[in-house]
Scaffold this active site. Structure first.
Site, PDB file in Angstrom:
ATOM      1  N   ASP A 151      31.071 -22.707 114.514  1.00 14.82           N
ATOM      2  CA  ASP A 151      29.657 -22.618 114.141  1.00 14.82           C
ATOM      3  C   ASP A 151      29.475 -22.618 112.618  1.00 14.82           C
ATOM      4  OD1 ASP A 151      26.951 -22.365 114.745  1.00 14.82           O
ATOM      5  OD2 ASP A 151      27.245 -20.736 116.168  1.00 14.82           O
ATOM      6  N   ASP A 161      19.442 -25.578 118.273  1.00 15.17           N
ATOM      7  CA  ASP A 161      19.748 -25.154 119.648  1.00 15.17           C
ATOM      8  C   ASP A 161      18.735 -25.670 120.668  1.00 15.17           C
ATOM      9  OD1 ASP A 161      21.784 -23.846 118.436  1.00 15.17           O
ATOM     10  OD2 ASP A 161      21.167 -21.827 119.041  1.00 15.17           O
TER      11      ASP A 161
END
Ligand code: GLA
Length: 411
Positions: A160, A215
């Site tokens: 990430d 997302d």
């Protein structure tokens, strides 16, 4: 004799040591593991349903359910534990420590369990000094963490992009790629920097897949202004680089290096069954990595049937590895047509009802100028032969549902 004495054993050792040192230090020798993701990776990830609420029983039960439901045999082999699996601090040696309250048997034992089930083990870390959830990230510990993951039998790393300060994305992701390679265990490397640094332009030799957007949420078009539903993410695959025409960022994807429009929301509460079917169809059309995110222990037979449909999965997994594109969009007719080139001159064509009501959708094959000659049609959701492309195809399609065809050229 004198010449050959130059090649005496001590001399050779010195040169091999120097060469080995150069090989380890030099980026020229660094590379990602090739041949690991020749078709888009498939699996299941904890985040979309469970977020930080993860545990060893959940992972074991999910592994059992992946096997019992047939998802593993359909290709969903990577079970990925996302954020929030570790303690908030490293140990005195700087090692990541799995939270013993969540994972009492530790990660090696869990990896062994997954491997014994014919699954592969995925884990999550972050290029920053903390993950998005506030757990330790791998910044400054890349080589140590890669060795730790290798010792646990990890096969897949999602990496990430939170809390990375002024780090350069290319450098940060290359460093973890090199660390994984140095650790020696083949690992699929999944970059998650949300498309902020145009990874499609440079990540082909860094990672096997890279997120292209922020997302995903389990809705068609986002319930809140900041939420992206799957339709918005789908559109971005074309709209992020409009200068590439309908291909958008699709031209950067192919075997071993995939655009990742984020994980599947199929079967989640915010989608109707039709929206789940359409989301799945279109993720397959754009050759997306397929990471299920629903609770597979309790999914309905209808959701299971979508996720395991072999005909639709075959589009995603087609060895040619072409990402599909939006061939046509007509708001007034509430229709979008998406197409994907397949091996052996076949095509997949998907018509999406973009409206909030059922409608008769018509695919006018003659308008799709990438088709040459006449093709036989198979409707992949009804499993019926559906005539050929010599005349338009019309069918009633529910709101946000699809018609999905496989086209085989007439000999
Ligand atoms: C980011 C990622 C998500 C998930 C969370 C975990 O938001 O994009 O997919 O991994 O972090 O905190």
């Amino acid at each position: 004799m004198r010449f050959s004495s130059c090649l005496s054993r001590p001399g050779l050792h010195l040169w091999s040591a120097l060469l080995l040192g150069a090989a380890v230090a030099s980026p020229v020798f660094a590379q990602k593991f090739e041949g690991l993701a020749l078709t888009p990776p498939m699996g299941w990830n904890t985040w979309n349903t469970f977020a930080g609420n993860i545990s060893e029983p959940l992972i074991r039960e999910t592994a059992d359910a992946l096997v019992a439901s047939g998802l593993r045999d359909a290709g969903y082999v990577y079970l990925v534990i996302d954020d929030c699996w570790s303690l908030k601090e490293r140990d005195a040696g700087g090692n990541l420590v799995p939270d013993p309250a969540k994972f009492p048997s530790g990660m090696r034992a869990l990896g062994d369990y997954l491997h014994a089930k014919g699954l592969k083990f995925g884990i999550y870390s972050c290029a920053g000094d903390k993950t998005c959830g506030g757990y330790p990230g791998s910044w400054g510990h890349e080589f140590q963490d890669a060795l730790t993951f290798a010792s646990w039998g990890v096969d897949y790393l999602k990496y990430d992009w939170c809390n990375r300060g002024t780090a350069d994305a290319h450098d940060a992701y290359k460093r973890m790629r090199d660390a994984l390679h140095a650790a020696g265990r083949p690992v699929v490397f999944s970059m998650c920097e949300w498309g902020q640094n145009k990874p499609w332009e440079w990540a082909g030799d860094v990672a096997h897949l890279w997120r292209t957007t922020g997302d995903i949420y389990d809705s068609y078009d986002g319930r809140k202004s900041w939420e992206m539903g799957w339709k918005r993410i789908l559109d971005l695959q074309c709209d992020l680089v409009p200068s590439n025409g309908p291909d958008g960022i699709g031209k950067y994807a192919g075997p071993g290096h995939w655009n990742d429009p984020d994980m599947l929301e199929v079967g989640k509460g915010g989608l109707t069954l039709a929206e789940s079917r359409a989301h799945f169809s279109l993720w397959c059309l754009i050759a997306a990595p397929l990471m299920a995110g629903n609770d597979v222990r309790t999914m309905t037979p209808a959701v299971r049937a979508i996720l395991t449909d072999r005909d639709v999965l075959a589009l995603d997994q087609d060895p040619l590895g072409r990402q599909g594109f939006r061939a046509l969009a007509e708001e007034s007719h509430q229709i979008e047509i998406w197409a994907k080139e397949l091996s052996h001159q076949e095509w997949a064509v998907c018509a999406l009802n973009t409206g909030r009501t059922a409608a008769d959708l018509t695919v006018e094959w003659g308008r799709l100028n990438f088709l040459h000659g006449v093709y036989d049609l198979r409707d992949l959701w009804t499993k019926q032969a559906a005539g050929d492309t010599s005349k338009p195809s019309t069918a009633r399609v529910e709101a946000h549902d699809v018609m999905l065809f496989r086209l085989t050229p007439r000999p």
